[in-house]
Design an enzyme around this catalytic site. Structure first.
Site, PDB file in Angstrom:
ATOM      1  N   CYS A   1       0.839  -1.201   0.000  1.00 62.67           N
ATOM      2  CA  CYS A   1       0.000   0.000   0.000  1.00 62.67           C
ATOM      3  C   CYS A   1       0.872   1.248   0.000  1.00 62.67           C
ATOM      4  O   CYS A   1       1.443   1.611   1.029  1.00 62.67           O
ATOM      5  CB  CYS A   1      -0.929  -0.022   1.213  1.00 62.67           C
ATOM      6  SG  CYS A   1      -1.950   1.442   1.364  1.00 62.67           S
TER       7      CYS A   1
ATOM      8  N   CYS B   1      -0.412   4.075   2.211  1.00 68.70           N
ATOM      9  CA  CYS B   1      -0.174   3.844   3.637  1.00 68.70           C
ATOM     10  C   CYS B   1       1.299   4.052   3.995  1.00 68.70           C
ATOM     11  O   CYS B   1       1.626   4.647   5.020  1.00 68.70           O
ATOM     12  CB  CYS B   1      -0.553   2.421   4.032  1.00 68.70           C
ATOM     13  SG  CYS B   1      -2.097   1.855   3.338  1.00 68.70           S
ATOM     14  N   ASP B   2       2.200   3.557   3.168  1.00 70.28           N
ATOM     15  CA  ASP B   2       3.603   3.464   3.583  1.00 70.28           C
ATOM     16  C   ASP B   2       4.566   4.330   2.780  1.00 70.28           C
ATOM     17  O   ASP B   2       5.713   4.507   3.186  1.00 70.28           O
ATOM     18  CB  ASP B   2       4.077   1.998   3.455  1.00 70.28           C
ATOM     19  CG  ASP B   2       3.272   1.075   4.357  1.00 70.28           C
ATOM     20  OD1 ASP B   2       2.807   1.540   5.417  1.00 70.28           O
ATOM     21  OD2 ASP B   2       3.095  -0.103   4.003  1.00 70.28           O
TER      22      ASP B   2
HETATM   23  C1  LIG Z   1       0.261  -3.206   5.808  1.00 69.05           C
HETATM   24  C2  LIG Z   1      -0.971  -2.352   5.652  1.00 69.05           C
HETATM   25  C3  LIG Z   1      -0.937  -1.051   6.054  1.00 69.05           C
HETATM   26  C4  LIG Z   1      -2.058  -0.253   5.934  1.00 69.05           C
HETATM   27  N1  LIG Z   1      -1.986   1.033   6.357  1.00 69.05           N
HETATM   28  C5  LIG Z   1      -3.063   1.829   6.241  1.00 69.05           C
HETATM   29  C6  LIG Z   1      -2.992   3.196   6.674  1.00 69.05           C
HETATM   30  O1  LIG Z   1      -1.954   3.668   7.136  1.00 69.05           O
HETATM   31  N2  LIG Z   1      -4.115   3.940   6.547  1.00 69.05           N
HETATM   32  C7  LIG Z   1      -5.277   3.455   5.998  1.00 69.05           C
HETATM   33  O2  LIG Z   1      -6.264   4.189   5.937  1.00 69.05           O
HETATM   34  N3  LIG Z   1      -5.359   2.180   5.575  1.00 69.05           N
HETATM   35  C8  LIG Z   1      -4.289   1.369   5.662  1.00 69.05           C
HETATM   36  N4  LIG Z   1      -4.355   0.083   5.213  1.00 69.05           N
HETATM   37  C9  LIG Z   1      -5.613  -0.387   4.617  1.00 69.05           C
HETATM   38  C10 LIG Z   1      -6.610  -0.793   5.728  1.00 69.05           C
HETATM   39  O3  LIG Z   1      -5.983  -1.693   6.585  1.00 69.05           O
HETATM   40  C11 LIG Z   1      -7.865  -1.384   5.132  1.00 69.05           C
HETATM   41  O4  LIG Z   1      -8.437  -0.495   4.204  1.00 69.05           O
HETATM   42  C12 LIG Z   1      -8.892  -1.683   6.225  1.00 69.05           C
HETATM   43  O5  LIG Z   1      -8.335  -2.562   7.167  1.00 69.05           O
HETATM   44  C13 LIG Z   1     -10.158  -2.322   5.642  1.00 69.05           C
HETATM   45  O6  LIG Z   1     -10.997  -2.631   6.693  1.00 69.05           O
HETATM   46  P1  LIG Z   1     -12.126  -3.760   6.565  1.00 69.05           P
HETATM   47  O7  LIG Z   1     -12.841  -3.752   7.869  1.00 69.05           O
HETATM   48  O8  LIG Z   1     -12.893  -3.585   5.343  1.00 69.05           O
HETATM   49  O9  LIG Z   1     -11.349  -5.132   6.371  1.00 69.05           O
HETATM   50  P2  LIG Z   1     -10.145  -5.870   7.185  1.00 69.05           P
HETATM   51  O10 LIG Z   1      -9.357  -4.915   8.009  1.00 69.05           O
HETATM   52  O11 LIG Z   1      -9.463  -6.647   6.131  1.00 69.05           O
HETATM   53  O12 LIG Z   1     -10.925  -6.828   8.171  1.00 69.05           O
HETATM   54  C14 LIG Z   1     -11.599  -7.967   7.709  1.00 69.05           C
HETATM   55  C15 LIG Z   1     -12.082  -8.744   8.914  1.00 69.05           C
HETATM   56  O13 LIG Z   1     -12.944  -9.797   8.464  1.00 69.05           O
HETATM   57  C16 LIG Z   1     -12.600 -10.975   9.141  1.00 69.05           C
HETATM   58  N5  LIG Z   1     -13.074 -12.126   8.365  1.00 69.05           N
HETATM   59  C17 LIG Z   1     -12.736 -12.484   7.095  1.00 69.05           C
HETATM   60  N6  LIG Z   1     -13.388 -13.619   6.756  1.00 69.05           N
HETATM   61  C18 LIG Z   1     -14.145 -13.974   7.835  1.00 69.05           C
HETATM   62  C19 LIG Z   1     -15.029 -15.068   8.124  1.00 69.05           C
HETATM   63  N7  LIG Z   1     -15.256 -16.030   7.227  1.00 69.05           N
HETATM   64  N8  LIG Z   1     -15.612 -15.131   9.341  1.00 69.05           N
HETATM   65  C20 LIG Z   1     -15.405 -14.159  10.250  1.00 69.05           C
HETATM   66  N9  LIG Z   1     -14.577 -13.097  10.035  1.00 69.05           N
HETATM   67  C21 LIG Z   1     -13.953 -13.025   8.847  1.00 69.05           C
HETATM   68  C22 LIG Z   1     -11.088 -10.875   9.304  1.00 69.05           C
HETATM   69  O14 LIG Z   1     -10.594 -11.796  10.269  1.00 69.05           O
HETATM   70  C23 LIG Z   1     -10.982  -9.410   9.731  1.00 69.05           C
HETATM   71  O15 LIG Z   1     -11.264  -9.279  11.097  1.00 69.05           O
HETATM   72  C24 LIG Z   1      -3.255  -0.764   5.346  1.00 69.05           C
HETATM   73  C25 LIG Z   1      -3.285  -2.081   4.942  1.00 69.05           C
HETATM   74  C26 LIG Z   1      -2.165  -2.880   5.091  1.00 69.05           C
HETATM   75  C27 LIG Z   1      -2.201  -4.315   4.672  1.00 69.05           C
END
Ligand SMILES: Cc1cc2nc3c(=O)[nH]c(=O)nc-3n(C[C@H](O)[C@H](O)[C@H](O)COP(=O)(O)OP(=O)(O)OC[C@H]3O[C@@H](n4cnc5c(N)ncnc54)[C@H](O)[C@@H]3O)c2cc1C
Length: 309
Positions: free
Chosen positions: A131, A134-135
């Site tokens: 990303c 992000c980084d």
């Molecule tokens: C290394 C890294 C750095 C980042 N840094 C930033 C940053 O600085 N700023 C920023 O804004 N964004 C950043 N991002 C992006 C950000 O992390 C994502 O946009 C955000 O986490 C998305 O949130 P979400 O809730 O949609 O999904 P996720 O955070 O992916 O959460 C998904 C959840 O669903 C759960 N899940 C999946 N399948 C199942 C299932 N079958 N049963 C039950 N639970 C399940 C997982 O365990 C998890 O808890 C970064 C991403 C990465 C990888």
């Protein structure tokens, strides 16, 4: 029977949990295998509003969970193995146990597609990242040569964004032209800081022994010739895999597996809502996922209110 089951505890799931908890719906929130979601894998988050000094990703997610629990959200360690949306109430199987729910909020996120190299996983967060937004601004990448792997719109966006910080950006692509949209490809290739490396794949990220990224070994797919490019960071932009396989054939997914919402956060199944990266291939940020979680919670609350009138 649960009023609301939220699948996922990333920014989307925990924000939906906060809102539905404050609406007295006592949501059941399932963590999956990654409690706290993707953000827990990063050390410092500098672009989540409200934290001028930045905040550790794990701490931010722990705080979000506590905030939701304060109003009655029940966060449970568990993975949804299957769902039946053809009946009412819906049925989920969570670690072998049945759970019934009037509404479901899908907030299961999306994983990054990896190159699949051992050196890639060993150097993740030590110069290998997925990303640029992000980084990219981290001090370790400033005024350094950087590598972006990929040839689609995301790779072009990442490469262009990184030219703000990098001395040069090598864009490594396995074909001899970009897959990105025409305008994006033209803009990218016109950028004097971006140097395309055509017909090439990364075979190794260097240097595992030094425990930090110093370069990449690249192979020409036509000639087999290898070269090493020095760089301080490798940004892998070869796509994402949304965690939506559970819902295949039940709700609308696009060709890459992202949930297509029908209206707002609603899906084609009344009572099933979606939020976060599992339905967003454009923004993919913590704050946008949180915003979508808020919207899904409000939609679920209104749906339940209409149902129980
Ligand atoms: C290394 C890294 C750095 C980042 N840094 C930033 C940053 O600085 N700023 C920023 O804004 N964004 C950043 N991002 C992006 C950000 O992390 C994502 O946009 C955000 O986490 C998305 O949130 P979400 O809730 O949609 O999904 P996720 O955070 O992916 O959460 C998904 C959840 O669903 C759960 N899940 C999946 N399948 C199942 C299932 N079958 N049963 C039950 N639970 C399940 C997982 O365990 C998890 O808890 C970064 C991403 C990465 C990888």
């Amino acid at each position: 029977m649960e009023k609301v089951v939220i699948i996922g505890t990333g920014c989307a799931g925990l924000t939906a949990a906060l809102y539905t908890a404050r609406a007295n719906l006592a949501p059941l929130v399932l963590t999956g295998t990654m409690p706290g979601g993707l953000l827990t894998t990063t050390s410092i988050v500098e672009n989540f509003p409200g934290f001028p000094e930045g905040i550790d990703g794990y701490e931010l997610m722990t705080r979000m969970q506590k905030q939701a629990e304060r109003f009655g959200a029940r966060v449970q360690f568990g993975t949804v193995e299957s769902v039946d949306l053809s009946r009412s109430p819906f049925k989920l199987t969570v670690d072998g146990e049945p759970v019934e729910a009037q509404t479901i909020i899908i907030a299961s996120g999306a994983g990054h597609r990896h190159l699949g190299l051992e050196s890639e996983s060993l150097l993740e967060k030590k110069g290998v990242t997925y990303c640029a937004t992000c980084d990219g601004a981290l001090p370790m990448f400033r005024n350094q040569p950087l590598v972006v792997v990929g040839g689609g719109d995301s790779a072009c966006e990442e490469a262009t964004y990184l030219t703000r910080f990098a001395s040069v950006v090598y864009l490594i692509h396995r074909r001899d032209s970009l897959r990105a949209s025409k305008i994006m490809a033209e803009r990218t290739l016109a950028n004097p800081k971006i140097k395309p490396v055509w017909n090439s794949v990364v075979t190794e990220i260097l240097d595992v022994k030094k425990d930090t990224v110093t370069g990449v070994r690249v192979k020409d797919v036509n000639t087999g010739a290898e070269q090493v490019l020095d760089c301080a960071g490798v940004f892998v932009a070869i796509g994402h895999v949304p965690n939506t396989q559970l819902f295949n054939g039940m709700i609308d997914l696009d060709e890459n597996g992202y949930v297509i919402p029908k209206e707002g956060s609603a899906t084609k199944v009344p009572g099933v809502f979606v939020a976060g990266d599992c339905s967003d291939h454009v923004y993919r940020q913590a704050i946008t996922a949180a915003g979508m979680g808020c919207a899904a919670a409000i939609d679920a609350e209104r749906y339940l209110a209409a149902l129980n009138q």
